[in-house]
Design an enzyme around this catalytic site. Structure first.
Site, PDB file in Angstrom:
ATOM      1  CD  GLU A   1       3.390  -4.698   1.280  1.00 34.90           C
ATOM      2  OE1 GLU A   1       4.396  -3.775   1.437  1.00 34.90           O
ATOM      3  OE2 GLU A   1       3.187  -5.607   0.311  1.00 34.90           O
TER       4      GLU A   1
ATOM      5  CG  ASP B   1      -1.984  -7.497  -1.130  1.00 33.15           C
ATOM      6  OD1 ASP B   1      -1.692  -7.606  -0.026  1.00 33.15           O
ATOM      7  OD2 ASP B   1      -1.773  -6.622  -2.060  1.00 33.15           O
TER       8      ASP B   1
ATOM      9  CG  ASP C   1       5.778 -10.894   0.821  1.00 36.12           C
ATOM     10  OD1 ASP C   1       5.240 -10.203   1.632  1.00 36.12           O
ATOM     11  OD2 ASP C   1       6.032 -10.326  -0.236  1.00 36.12           O
TER      12      ASP C   1
HETATM   13 ZN   LIG Z   1       4.970  -8.505   2.188  1.00 38.46          ZN
END
Ligand SMILES: [Zn+2]
Length: 393
Positions: free
Chosen positions: A140, A75, A106
């Site tokens: 997350e 995500d 990320d």
């Molecule tokens: Zn992350």
């Protein structure tokens, strides 16, 4: 698509618009790729009242220990104003040696590197003296309720155990290899209300203003030295984040004043000991000044530190071999899903440079994608003690 090439895998992942908590096709893509590499793949969806359902994935190659796991999330945070991006955030464009896109650093880029590293190792070796697994969540960047914590319970109930875990969050500050995380501080939030009595500002004798009392307590706790840190951690730190009343007018003394503060605490403390210390301090101060208070706490993470051992050593050595850097073994920064995993097995965190994460034009250097793949390949081989010939890019 070349399923051994981390750049191809990263591009395919970025093209899945998996803005938390939506799967966006990212886990379906991972399932396909991992099945091609002969992993057993499980897709598990969790939900509970008041939350949105979230999909997660656990994949494993091999059926005996030790089980080296890679943990991460597909995500991503929303892209913000897409007009401000140099390239569309889910297009995965490459320009001037950089791959652009939401999640490039990320942490879809990190997942792609680990899959390519695992695939190359298995392709070269055929099998391992143990297992490799991936624990990938879609929760997350969101509330983290239907993700890693529940996945760990699921693993436990399916008699799956992890022996070591690499979390692929972007840990590096300026160049690939500068930082490995081996622990994290804990986080505790306190909500303090000073109860007074409402009244007219012109008749303060009939009221009890809670604001000066709150300021006294605030001043006291803002200046407290909780500890001086230790070899692995910085000193614990307290920050006041909210001071408020519901009063918006100038001629009323409010009945209540509220304050929120958060402590990032090191492993000198447990959640209970830090909470007790702060509660004692607030109650003692309020008694001295005759303040009537309500105080509650909530905690999202305990402090932890991974002790030196085969996983930390393999990571440190792999980073040194590939990048030439001796990484700082750090415990700084916010919390991550490592806070859940550390209860099951030793955990380290290592991934891309985090300078552009959550920003417009999030990006990662193509060269770093290949080098991180090589670092992960080295970690796998050092961890399993193999003497494979390694490809260094
Ligand atoms: Zn992350």
């Amino acid at each position: 698509m070349n399923i051994y090439d981390p750049v191809h895998i990263a591009q395919a992942l970025i093209r899945c618009p998996s803005i938390t908590p939506f799967e966006g096709g990212a886990l379906t893509f991972l399932e396909e790729v991992l099945k091609q590499h002969k992993f057993d793949v499980n897709r598990i969806t969790f939900g509970e009242q008041g939350t949105q359902k979230v999909e997660n994935l656990y994949a494993r190659f091999g059926n005996h220990g030790p089980n080296l796991c890679f943990a991460g999330h597909t995500d991503v945070v929303p892209p913000g104003n897409e007009q401000n991006w140099s390239y569309p955030p889910f297009a995965a464009e490459i320009n001037n040696g950089y791959l652009y896109g939401r999640g490039a650093a990320d942490m879809k880029g990190g997942i792609a590197c680990f899959i390519a590293a695992a695939a190359r190792t298995l392709n070269a070796k055929g099998k391992l003296p143990g297992s490799i697994s991936l624990l990938i969540t879609g929760d997350e960047e969101g509330p983290a309720i239907n993700g890693t914590a529940k996945m760990l319970d699921w693993l436990h109930s399916h008699e799956e155990s992890l022996d070591g875990c690499i979390v692929g969050e972007p840990t590096c500050a300026n160049h690939l290899g500068d930082t490995v995380k081996i622990g994290r501080r804990g986080s505790l939030t306190a909500y303090l209300t000073v109860l007074g009595a409402q009244g007219h500002v012109a008749y303060p004798q009939y009221a009890d203003n809670p604001i000066p009392k709150l300021m006294r307590i605030a001043d006291r706790i803002a200046n407290i030295e909780l500890d001086t840190g230790n070899d692995s951690f910085e000193p614990s730190n307290l920050e006041i984040t909210v001071i408020s009343t519901s009063n918006k007018v100038s001629n009323v003394i409010p009945s209540e004043a509220e304050m929120t503060f958060n402590v990032r605490y090191n492993n000198n403390w447990s959640r209970n000991s830090i909470e007790n210390c702060l509660a004692d301090l607030c109650h003692k101060e309020s008694e001295e000044i005759g303040a009537n208070i309500n105080l509650t706490f909530s905690s999202t993470a305990e402090a932890f530190l991974t002790k030196p051992g085969s996983l930390v050593n393999a990571t440190k050595d792999a980073v040194k071999q590939v990048t030439g850097c001796v990484p700082e073994l750090s415990t700084s920064g916010g919390t991550s899903d490592a806070r859940f995993i550390q209860a099951c097995c030793p955990v380290v965190e290592f991934g891309h440079i985090n300078k552009t994460i959550h920003q417009i034009d999030e990006r990662v250097a193509i060269n770093d994608i290949y080098r991180l793949t090589s670092v992960y390949e080295h970690i796998i081989n050092l961890y399993f003690g193999n003497k494979l010939r390694l490809n260094v890019y």
